[in-house]
Motif scaffolding. Structure first.
Motif, PDB file in Angstrom:
ATOM      1  N   GLU A  14       3.241 -57.168 105.501  1.00 20.86           N
ATOM      2  CA  GLU A  14       2.326 -57.691 106.509  1.00 20.86           C
ATOM      3  C   GLU A  14       1.980 -56.623 107.544  1.00 20.86           C
ATOM      4  O   GLU A  14       0.897 -56.599 108.091  1.00 20.86           O
ATOM      5  N   HIS A  15       2.921 -55.717 107.799  1.00 19.18           N
ATOM      6  CA  HIS A  15       2.715 -54.687 108.820  1.00 19.18           C
ATOM      7  C   HIS A  15       1.814 -53.563 108.325  1.00 19.18           C
ATOM      8  O   HIS A  15       1.073 -52.990 109.106  1.00 19.18           O
ATOM      9  N   ASN A  16       1.881 -53.234 107.053  1.00 23.11           N
ATOM     10  CA  ASN A  16       1.090 -52.130 106.505  1.00 23.11           C
ATOM     11  C   ASN A  16       0.034 -52.619 105.533  1.00 23.11           C
ATOM     12  O   ASN A  16      -0.440 -51.856 104.701  1.00 23.11           O
ATOM     13  N   PHE A  17      -0.342 -53.879 105.624  1.00 17.80           N
ATOM     14  CA  PHE A  17      -1.251 -54.489 104.659  1.00 17.80           C
ATOM     15  C   PHE A  17      -2.570 -53.721 104.564  1.00 17.80           C
ATOM     16  O   PHE A  17      -2.989 -53.320 103.480  1.00 17.80           O
ATOM     17  N   ASP A  18      -3.236 -53.498 105.690  1.00 13.75           N
ATOM     18  CA  ASP A  18      -4.527 -52.796 105.677  1.00 13.75           C
ATOM     19  C   ASP A  18      -4.380 -51.351 105.217  1.00 13.75           C
ATOM     20  O   ASP A  18      -5.222 -50.846 104.475  1.00 13.75           O
ATOM     21  N   ALA A  19      -3.309 -50.689 105.639  1.00 13.33           N
ATOM     22  CA  ALA A  19      -3.083 -49.299 105.215  1.00 13.33           C
ATOM     23  C   ALA A  19      -2.885 -49.218 103.710  1.00 13.33           C
ATOM     24  O   ALA A  19      -3.414 -48.319 103.047  1.00 13.33           O
ATOM     25  N   ASN A  20      -2.135 -50.163 103.140  1.00 15.57           N
ATOM     26  CA  ASN A  20      -1.917 -50.171 101.693  1.00 15.57           C
ATOM     27  C   ASN A  20      -3.211 -50.441 100.936  1.00 15.57           C
ATOM     28  O   ASN A  20      -3.472 -49.819  99.903  1.00 15.57           O
ATOM     29  N   LEU A  21      -4.032 -51.350 101.441  1.00 22.32           N
ATOM     30  CA  LEU A  21      -5.318 -51.616 100.797  1.00 22.32           C
ATOM     31  C   LEU A  21      -6.230 -50.392 100.883  1.00 22.32           C
ATOM     32  O   LEU A  21      -6.947 -50.080  99.934  1.00 22.32           O
ATOM     33  N   ASN A  22      -6.207 -49.698 102.011  1.00 25.16           N
ATOM     34  CA  ASN A  22      -7.017 -48.481 102.141  1.00 25.16           C
ATOM     35  C   ASN A  22      -6.556 -47.395 101.184  1.00 25.16           C
ATOM     36  O   ASN A  22      -7.372 -46.674 100.609  1.00 25.16           O
ATOM     37  N   ARG A  23      -5.230 -47.267 100.992  1.00 23.59           N
ATOM     38  CA  ARG A  23      -4.698 -46.303 100.020  1.00 23.59           C
ATOM     39  C   ARG A  23      -5.158 -46.640  98.612  1.00 23.59           C
ATOM     40  O   ARG A  23      -5.543 -45.768  97.841  1.00 23.59           O
ATOM     41  N   LEU A  24      -5.124 -47.922  98.291  1.00 26.07           N
ATOM     42  CA  LEU A  24      -5.556 -48.370  96.975  1.00 26.07           C
ATOM     43  C   LEU A  24      -7.050 -48.092  96.773  1.00 26.07           C
ATOM     44  O   LEU A  24      -7.470 -47.633  95.713  1.00 26.07           O
ATOM     45  N   LYS A  25      -7.833 -48.331  97.814  1.00 27.21           N
ATOM     46  CA  LYS A  25      -9.266 -48.050  97.738  1.00 27.21           C
ATOM     47  C   LYS A  25      -9.511 -46.552  97.513  1.00 27.21           C
ATOM     48  O   LYS A  25     -10.371 -46.160  96.722  1.00 27.21           O
ATOM     49  N   PHE A  26      -8.751 -45.711  98.178  1.00 35.19           N
ATOM     50  CA  PHE A  26      -8.869 -44.264  98.004  1.00 35.19           C
ATOM     51  C   PHE A  26      -8.545 -43.854  96.567  1.00 35.19           C
ATOM     52  O   PHE A  26      -9.245 -43.052  95.963  1.00 35.19           O
ATOM     53  N   ILE A  27      -7.486 -44.436  96.009  1.00 34.25           N
ATOM     54  CA  ILE A  27      -7.105 -44.138  94.622  1.00 34.25           C
ATOM     55  C   ILE A  27      -8.229 -44.508  93.671  1.00 34.25           C
ATOM     56  O   ILE A  27      -8.613 -43.730  92.797  1.00 34.25           O
ATOM     57  N   PHE A  28      -8.808 -45.704  93.849  1.00 35.64           N
ATOM     58  CA  PHE A  28      -9.882 -46.141  92.959  1.00 35.64           C
ATOM     59  C   PHE A  28     -11.163 -45.345  93.175  1.00 35.64           C
ATOM     60  O   PHE A  28     -11.920 -45.135  92.238  1.00 35.64           O
ATOM     61  N   HIS A  29     -11.397 -44.914  94.385  1.00 38.71           N
ATOM     62  CA  HIS A  29     -12.588 -44.118  94.661  1.00 38.71           C
ATOM     63  C   HIS A  29     -12.552 -42.799  93.879  1.00 38.71           C
ATOM     64  O   HIS A  29     -13.573 -42.335  93.392  1.00 38.71           O
ATOM     65  N   ASN A  30     -11.375 -42.204  93.759  1.00 39.18           N
ATOM     66  CA  ASN A  30     -11.238 -40.936  93.037  1.00 39.18           C
ATOM     67  C   ASN A  30     -11.197 -41.122  91.524  1.00 39.18           C
ATOM     68  O   ASN A  30     -11.403 -40.172  90.776  1.00 39.18           O
ATOM     69  N   ARG A  31     -10.876 -42.318  91.068  1.00 36.78           N
ATOM     70  CA  ARG A  31     -10.903 -42.718  89.658  1.00 36.78           C
ATOM     71  C   ARG A  31     -10.001 -41.926  88.716  1.00 36.78           C
ATOM     72  O   ARG A  31     -10.079 -42.047  87.521  1.00 36.78           O
TER      73      ARG A  31
END
Length: 68
Positions: A14-31
């Motif tokens: 719950e504390h790092n929820f947005d940060a974890n989602l942003n990391r995941l988005k970065f990973i998918f952006h680089n493909r």
């Protein structure tokens, strides 16, 4: 061999929820996985887990954000 990434319901934070989602988005952006150089083809390790310590509402939110 292809790779999938996601946040498993047992490891939501719950504390790092947005940060974890942003990391995941970065990973998918680089493909591609920067270490293995294999292509990333989908979201994996996500869903609902009744043994998770996190509320089902948070699991639903995480699931819907990841599949978007």
């Amino acid at each position: 061999i292809y790779e999938t990434y996601g946040i498993h319901p047992k490891y939501l934070s719950e504390h790092n929820f947005d940060a974890n989602l942003n990391r995941l988005k970065f990973i998918f952006h680089n493909r591609k996985n920067s270490l293995s150089r294999r292509p990333i083809v989908g979201v994996g390790e996500t869903g609902f887990d009744e043994t998770s310590l996190f509320l089902l509402d948070l699991q639903r939110l995480a699931f819907s954000k990841q599949i978007m």
